[in-house]
Design a protein around this motif. Sequence first.
Motif, short mmCIF file in Angstrom:
data_model
loop_
_atom_site.label_atom_id
_atom_site.label_comp_id
_atom_site.label_asym_id
_atom_site.label_seq_id
_atom_site.Cartn_x
_atom_site.Cartn_y
_atom_site.Cartn_z
N ALA A 159 0.84 -1.21 0.00
CA ALA A 159 0.00 0.00 0.00
C ALA A 159 0.87 1.25 0.00
O ALA A 159 0.57 2.22 -0.70
N GLU A 160 1.95 1.24 0.79
CA GLU A 160 2.86 2.39 0.81
C GLU A 160 3.53 2.59 -0.54
O GLU A 160 3.64 3.71 -1.01
N LEU A 165 3.91 5.56 -5.50
CA LEU A 165 3.84 5.60 -6.96
C LEU A 165 2.75 6.55 -7.42
O LEU A 165 2.97 7.35 -8.35
N SER A 166 1.63 6.50 -6.77
CA SER A 166 0.52 7.39 -7.12
C SER A 166 0.92 8.85 -6.93
O SER A 166 0.69 9.70 -7.79
N LEU A 197 4.94 17.55 0.31
CA LEU A 197 4.96 17.35 1.76
C LEU A 197 4.39 15.98 2.12
O LEU A 197 4.93 15.29 2.99
N GLU A 198 3.32 15.58 1.46
CA GLU A 198 2.73 14.26 1.71
C GLU A 198 3.68 13.15 1.25
O GLU A 198 3.85 12.14 1.94
N TYR A 199 4.30 13.33 0.10
CA TYR A 199 5.25 12.36 -0.44
C TYR A 199 6.39 12.14 0.56
O TYR A 199 6.77 11.01 0.84
N LYS A 200 6.87 13.22 1.12
CA LYS A 200 7.94 13.14 2.11
C LYS A 200 7.44 12.48 3.39
O LYS A 200 8.10 11.62 3.96
N ALA A 201 6.26 12.88 3.86
CA ALA A 201 5.71 12.35 5.11
C ALA A 201 5.45 10.84 5.04
O ALA A 201 5.62 10.13 6.03
N ILE A 202 5.05 10.37 3.87
CA ILE A 202 4.79 8.94 3.69
C ILE A 202 6.11 8.16 3.76
O ILE A 202 6.12 6.99 4.10
N GLN A 231 16.39 10.37 -1.29
CA GLN A 231 16.35 11.67 -1.96
C GLN A 231 15.77 12.77 -1.07
O GLN A 231 15.25 13.76 -1.55
N GLN A 232 15.87 12.60 0.23
CA GLN A 232 15.28 13.57 1.16
C GLN A 232 15.89 14.96 1.03
O GLN A 232 15.17 15.96 1.18
N ILE A 233 17.16 15.05 0.75
CA ILE A 233 17.78 16.37 0.59
C ILE A 233 17.17 17.09 -0.61
O ILE A 233 16.81 18.27 -0.51
N GLN A 234 17.02 16.40 -1.73
CA GLN A 234 16.43 17.00 -2.92
C GLN A 234 14.97 17.37 -2.67
O GLN A 234 14.51 18.44 -3.10
#
Length: 137
Positions: A19-20, A25-26, A91-96, A102-105
């Motif tokens: 699911a994650e 991907l979504s 922000l949601e992409y990061k939070a998930i 690629q967190q720095i980018q």
Amino acid sequence: MRREFMVLVAIFCSQTAFAEESLCLSKYKILSNQFYVYNEKSAVSNAIMDRIAAYTDGVDVHKIHPVEAKAWRVAIEEFVVIGQPMLQNLLEYKAIGCSPDQQIQINNQISKITEDLKIARARLNALISGLPASTFQ
């Protein structure tokens, strides 16, 4: 009993991971589509900001012809309309926890979009209110 529990945990974890991945991907597909529109609207908005700065010397927005001011306001609003959802999706992409390598980018992109939106809103407010915006400079 304990073995059945372990099997259930394994199934739940694999479904959660799937699911994650599916959610990542979504979100990635949405962000990919938004990216191109964001870049286009951002380029137009930045060009308009340069024109506004040239017209006003960074201070007096009353020097801008009302027809141009309205057209420029619409272009900035279009940028904000695409920029805000893109920021939210990032922000949601990061939070998930998507793309952990690629967190720095991602953080840099979040900072850039946040700053672009802050400046765009200040300029938009100046065009609407007629008050100077120090962010023109």
